[in-house]
Scaffold this motif. Structure first.
Motif, PDB file in Angstrom:
ATOM      1  N   VAL A   1     -16.395 -12.127 -16.412  1.00 47.13           N
ATOM      2  CA  VAL A   1     -15.374 -11.068 -16.439  1.00 47.13           C
ATOM      3  C   VAL A   1     -15.761  -9.965 -15.445  1.00 47.13           C
ATOM      4  O   VAL A   1     -14.915  -9.437 -14.723  1.00 47.13           O
ATOM      5  CB  VAL A   1     -15.182 -10.519 -17.863  1.00 47.13           C
ATOM      6  CG1 VAL A   1     -14.316  -9.257 -17.858  1.00 47.13           C
ATOM      7  CG2 VAL A   1     -14.548 -11.583 -18.756  1.00 47.13           C
ATOM      8  N   SER A   2     -17.049  -9.628 -15.363  1.00 50.97           N
ATOM      9  CA  SER A   2     -17.481  -8.609 -14.395  1.00 50.97           C
ATOM     10  C   SER A   2     -17.096  -9.029 -12.992  1.00 50.97           C
ATOM     11  O   SER A   2     -16.590  -8.234 -12.189  1.00 50.97           O
ATOM     12  CB  SER A   2     -19.001  -8.406 -14.456  1.00 50.97           C
ATOM     13  OG  SER A   2     -19.367  -7.924 -15.723  1.00 50.97           O
ATOM     14  N   TYR A   3     -17.345 -10.293 -12.678  1.00 51.73           N
ATOM     15  CA  TYR A   3     -16.974 -10.775 -11.342  1.00 51.73           C
ATOM     16  C   TYR A   3     -15.470 -10.607 -11.135  1.00 51.73           C
ATOM     17  O   TYR A   3     -15.020 -10.092 -10.113  1.00 51.73           O
ATOM     18  CB  TYR A   3     -17.379 -12.244 -11.144  1.00 51.73           C
ATOM     19  CG  TYR A   3     -16.900 -12.732  -9.805  1.00 51.73           C
ATOM     20  CD1 TYR A   3     -17.675 -12.548  -8.664  1.00 51.73           C
ATOM     21  CD2 TYR A   3     -15.625 -13.274  -9.656  1.00 51.73           C
ATOM     22  CE1 TYR A   3     -17.203 -12.913  -7.414  1.00 51.73           C
ATOM     23  CE2 TYR A   3     -15.143 -13.640  -8.402  1.00 51.73           C
ATOM     24  CZ  TYR A   3     -15.927 -13.466  -7.293  1.00 51.73           C
ATOM     25  OH  TYR A   3     -15.453 -13.808  -6.048  1.00 51.73           O
ATOM     26  N   GLU A   4     -14.694 -11.055 -12.121  1.00 50.53           N
ATOM     27  CA  GLU A   4     -13.233 -11.021 -11.967  1.00 50.53           C
ATOM     28  C   GLU A   4     -12.717  -9.606 -11.744  1.00 50.53           C
ATOM     29  O   GLU A   4     -11.843  -9.388 -10.912  1.00 50.53           O
ATOM     30  CB  GLU A   4     -12.543 -11.613 -13.208  1.00 50.53           C
ATOM     31  CG  GLU A   4     -12.785 -13.093 -13.424  1.00 50.53           C
ATOM     32  CD  GLU A   4     -12.142 -13.971 -12.360  1.00 50.53           C
ATOM     33  OE1 GLU A   4     -11.073 -13.612 -11.844  1.00 50.53           O
ATOM     34  OE2 GLU A   4     -12.734 -15.020 -12.048  1.00 50.53           O
ATOM     35  N   VAL A   5     -13.233  -8.661 -12.522  1.00 52.36           N
ATOM     36  CA  VAL A   5     -12.617  -7.324 -12.494  1.00 52.36           C
ATOM     37  C   VAL A   5     -13.265  -6.377 -11.493  1.00 52.36           C
ATOM     38  O   VAL A   5     -12.661  -5.377 -11.114  1.00 52.36           O
ATOM     39  CB  VAL A   5     -12.575  -6.679 -13.905  1.00 52.36           C
ATOM     40  CG1 VAL A   5     -11.847  -7.595 -14.890  1.00 52.36           C
ATOM     41  CG2 VAL A   5     -13.958  -6.325 -14.426  1.00 52.36           C
ATOM     42  N   PHE A   6     -14.484  -6.687 -11.054  1.00 49.20           N
ATOM     43  CA  PHE A   6     -15.131  -5.798 -10.078  1.00 49.20           C
ATOM     44  C   PHE A   6     -15.232  -6.410  -8.679  1.00 49.20           C
ATOM     45  O   PHE A   6     -15.184  -5.693  -7.684  1.00 49.20           O
ATOM     46  CB  PHE A   6     -16.560  -5.439 -10.536  1.00 49.20           C
ATOM     47  CG  PHE A   6     -16.601  -4.470 -11.676  1.00 49.20           C
ATOM     48  CD1 PHE A   6     -15.974  -3.228 -11.587  1.00 49.20           C
ATOM     49  CD2 PHE A   6     -17.277  -4.782 -12.845  1.00 49.20           C
ATOM     50  CE1 PHE A   6     -16.022  -2.318 -12.640  1.00 49.20           C
ATOM     51  CE2 PHE A   6     -17.331  -3.884 -13.906  1.00 49.20           C
ATOM     52  CZ  PHE A   6     -16.689  -2.650 -13.808  1.00 49.20           C
ATOM     53  N   ALA A   7     -15.454  -7.706  -8.608  1.00 51.28           N
ATOM     54  CA  ALA A   7     -15.802  -8.280  -7.304  1.00 51.28           C
ATOM     55  C   ALA A   7     -14.697  -9.115  -6.670  1.00 51.28           C
ATOM     56  O   ALA A   7     -14.587  -9.168  -5.451  1.00 51.28           O
ATOM     57  CB  ALA A   7     -17.062  -9.141  -7.452  1.00 51.28           C
ATOM     58  N   ARG A   8     -13.890  -9.759  -7.490  1.00 54.34           N
ATOM     59  CA  ARG A   8     -12.973 -10.761  -6.934  1.00 54.34           C
ATOM     60  C   ARG A   8     -12.071 -10.198  -5.834  1.00 54.34           C
ATOM     61  O   ARG A   8     -11.916 -10.810  -4.776  1.00 54.34           O
ATOM     62  CB  ARG A   8     -12.116 -11.379  -8.047  1.00 54.34           C
ATOM     63  CG  ARG A   8     -11.312 -12.559  -7.558  1.00 54.34           C
ATOM     64  CD  ARG A   8     -10.545 -13.227  -8.668  1.00 54.34           C
ATOM     65  NE  ARG A   8     -10.011 -14.489  -8.214  1.00 54.34           N
ATOM     66  CZ  ARG A   8      -9.283 -15.293  -8.963  1.00 54.34           C
ATOM     67  NH1 ARG A   8      -9.032 -14.989 -10.214  1.00 54.34           N
ATOM     68  NH2 ARG A   8      -8.831 -16.424  -8.485  1.00 54.34           N
ATOM     69  N   ALA A   9     -11.509  -9.048  -6.093  1.00 52.72           N
ATOM     70  CA  ALA A   9     -10.547  -8.495  -5.128  1.00 52.72           C
ATOM     71  C   ALA A   9     -11.224  -8.196  -3.789  1.00 52.72           C
ATOM     72  O   ALA A   9     -10.680  -8.534  -2.726  1.00 52.72           O
ATOM     73  CB  ALA A   9      -9.896  -7.244  -5.698  1.00 52.72           C
ATOM     74  N   VAL A  10     -12.409  -7.585  -3.802  1.00 47.83           N
ATOM     75  CA  VAL A  10     -13.052  -7.246  -2.518  1.00 47.83           C
ATOM     76  C   VAL A  10     -13.533  -8.496  -1.785  1.00 47.83           C
ATOM     77  O   VAL A  10     -13.467  -8.574  -0.560  1.00 47.83           O
ATOM     78  CB  VAL A  10     -14.220  -6.232  -2.657  1.00 47.83           C
ATOM     79  CG1 VAL A  10     -13.727  -4.827  -2.851  1.00 47.83           C
ATOM     80  CG2 VAL A  10     -15.226  -6.632  -3.708  1.00 47.83           C
ATOM     81  N   ILE A  11     -13.989  -9.474  -2.552  1.00 47.92           N
ATOM     82  CA  ILE A  11     -14.476 -10.709  -1.913  1.00 47.92           C
ATOM     83  C   ILE A  11     -13.298 -11.429  -1.256  1.00 47.92           C
ATOM     84  O   ILE A  11     -13.376 -11.903  -0.125  1.00 47.92           O
ATOM     85  CB  ILE A  11     -15.146 -11.647  -2.952  1.00 47.92           C
ATOM     86  CG1 ILE A  11     -16.314 -10.958  -3.657  1.00 47.92           C
ATOM     87  CG2 ILE A  11     -15.556 -12.986  -2.325  1.00 47.92           C
ATOM     88  CD1 ILE A  11     -17.592 -10.904  -2.932  1.00 47.92           C
ATOM     89  N   ARG A  12     -12.187 -11.487  -1.944  1.00 45.93           N
ATOM     90  CA  ARG A  12     -11.012 -12.169  -1.374  1.00 45.93           C
ATOM     91  C   ARG A  12     -10.473 -11.403  -0.167  1.00 45.93           C
ATOM     92  O   ARG A  12     -10.112 -11.999   0.840  1.00 45.93           O
ATOM     93  CB  ARG A  12      -9.900 -12.309  -2.434  1.00 45.93           C
ATOM     94  CG  ARG A  12     -10.211 -13.358  -3.469  1.00 45.93           C
ATOM     95  CD  ARG A  12      -9.084 -13.494  -4.472  1.00 45.93           C
ATOM     96  NE  ARG A  12      -7.925 -14.138  -3.899  1.00 45.93           N
ATOM     97  CZ  ARG A  12      -7.792 -15.460  -3.765  1.00 45.93           C
ATOM     98  NH1 ARG A  12      -8.746 -16.252  -4.162  1.00 45.93           N
ATOM     99  NH2 ARG A  12      -6.699 -15.970  -3.236  1.00 45.93           N
TER     100      ARG A  12
END
Ligand SMILES: Nc1nc2c(c(=O)[nH]1)N[C@H]1C(S)=C(S)[C@@H](COP(=O)(O)OP(=O)(O)OC[C@H]3O[C@@H](n4cnc5c(N)ncnc54)[C@H](O)[C@@H]3O)O[C@H]1N2
Ligand code: MOO
Length: 391
Positions: A301-312
């Motif tokens: 969940v941390s990845y999804e809500v903190f990282a996913r958008a910037v990585i994409r």
């Protein structure tokens, strides 16, 4: 610290990972790469006016009435220089891809002709309009136009088009190179012998596959024991290779918080959210480190809500669209915490999957979205509209 404040801090930390320069590579090595600037055609495509058929180049006036008998004055193969002129009233035998002789305006396919009784002459049996089977120069793309725009992930069709357009090398943005490091003395890899007190490491494959899905390259995937010296050894070995490091575990309040101890200059805090309360951001030898909590649901969940958008975004991939949906059952959420429940979307709305426990990783496997409940909502009614984030 609120969710949005920590999200902003992660965005700032990530800026360092974005600072990587594009590289020039041969087109033949471009498969799967992200094009960094528009690729412009070096030529008109087709480069010159040429025949689409094996047949005869003629002027329409001479085949206006058929059958028409014409003298064949030349044989033009693909690759001939294209400098000859069409003889009005005659025909040039022409192959597919050969330059049209100047003055000829149509091609009669060989199937529509037959040899005449006199050697060196043909009979044309059907007429064609001006331009039939003639491929005009620049009709596909004009010289200088964009063949493939920046931000494209290069597939064979893009590479073939660029090669035809005479482009030899291209500027590509290297994929974000990431190291995933999971920590915990209890962890063993699936397939390894498991002892008392040990568990299988789910976060290594979970985080690595999130990153790959979102366009990053996982250059290292390592498991660290709970000793700072061991973790430091791993970090020292990998740090030069990567733009970003993502860790799991070892950041909360226990006696063996290896990430927190090793990255003691970092910022470790409790974010008002669940799951994913404990969070950390650090820098190791100039490389940003995102430190996620160890519980497998918290990590994902941390990845999804903190990282996913910037990585994409970094990879040039479109953001995953959030939607709204109606709850199929009432939900109770923690006061003062933003809660991300796992949910399953259906025809009647979204249904929470299992409870909020951040160890419920098998239950999460059946979810297809997160249900985002703001900090100040505690009792949400069945039928209430909620924001859902696709997984
Ligand atoms: N006294 C407090 N204890 C805890 C707090 C707190 O605020 N005060 N926060 C809790 C919350 S919330 C979470 S989440 C966890 C986060 O702890 P860590 O990030 O330090 O993670 P660990 O303690 O290393 O592990 C937590 C949990 O997850 C399991 N785990 C760890 N890594 C993996 C992995 N790679 N694959 C599968 N499972 C993993 C680990 O065995 C633990 O059960 O802290 C709470 N405690
Ligand atoms: O908030 Mo922790 O990250 O769920 O269990």
């Amino acid at each position: 610290m609120s969710y949005t404040a920590h999200l902003a801090a992660i965005g700032s930390a990530f800026l360092a990972a974005r600072q990587r320069s594009s590289t020039l590579i041969p087109v033949r090595d471009g498969l799967g790469q992200l094009l960094a600037e528009d690729a412009h055609s070096k030529v008109d495509l087709p480069i010159f006016r040429n025949s689409q058929m094996d047949g005869f180049a003629v002027d329409v006036a001479s085949v206006a009435r058929v059958p028409a008998e014409l003298t064949v004055t030349a044989v033009l193969a693909a690759g001939w220089s294209g400098s000859a002129e069409h003889v009005p009233g005659a025909a040039e035998r022409i192959m597919t891809g050969a330059a049209m002789p100047v003055g000829a305006d149509t091609v009669i396919p060989i199937e529509d002709t037959e040899p005449a009784d006199v050697d060196g002459r043909i009979v044309v049996r059907s007429s064609r309009p001006v331009g039939a089977f003639v491929r005009e120069a620049g009709s596909d793309i004009a010289k200088g136009s964009t063949v493939v725009p920046a931000g494209t992930y290069l597939a064979p069709r893009h590479l073939a088009a660029m090669a035809c357009a005479g482009i030899e090398s291209i500027l590509v943005r290297p994929q974000l190179s990431v190291a995933v490091v999971t920590t915990g003395a209890e962890l063993v890899a699936p397939g390894e012998q498991i002892g008392p007190g040990q568990i299988y490491d789910g976060n290594l494959v979970g985080l690595a596959s999130c990153l790959i899905r979102d366009g990053a390259r996982v250059a290292h995937a390592e498991r660290s024991p709970d000793h700072p010296a061991e973790l430091r050894k791993i970090l020292d070995r990998i740090v030069g290779d990567v733009d970003l490091i993502v860790t799991s575990g070892g950041i909360s309040a226990g006696d063996f918080e290896v990430v927190r101890e090793t990255l003691s200059d970092g910022t470790f805090r409790h974010v008002a959210m669940q799951p994913g309360g404990p969070q950390g951001i650090a820098v190791y030898e100039g490389t940003p480190v995102l430190c996620f909590p160890g519980n497998p649901v918290s990590t994902l969940v941390s990845y999804e809500v903190f990282a996913r958008a910037v990585i994409r975004e970094d990879a040039g991939l479109p953001a995953k669209a959030r939607t709204t949906s109606r709850l199929t059952q009432p939900l109770t959420s923690l006061a003062g915490k933003r809660q991300f429940f796992r949910g399953k979307l259906g025809d009647t709305g979204v249904t929470p999957v299992a409870g909020p426990g951040s160890h419920l990783v098998a239950a999460m496997a059946s979810a297809d979205c997160l249900i985002d409940i703001p900090e100040d909502n505690t009792d949400i009614d069945e039928g209430a509209e909620v924001s859902t984030w696709p997984l």
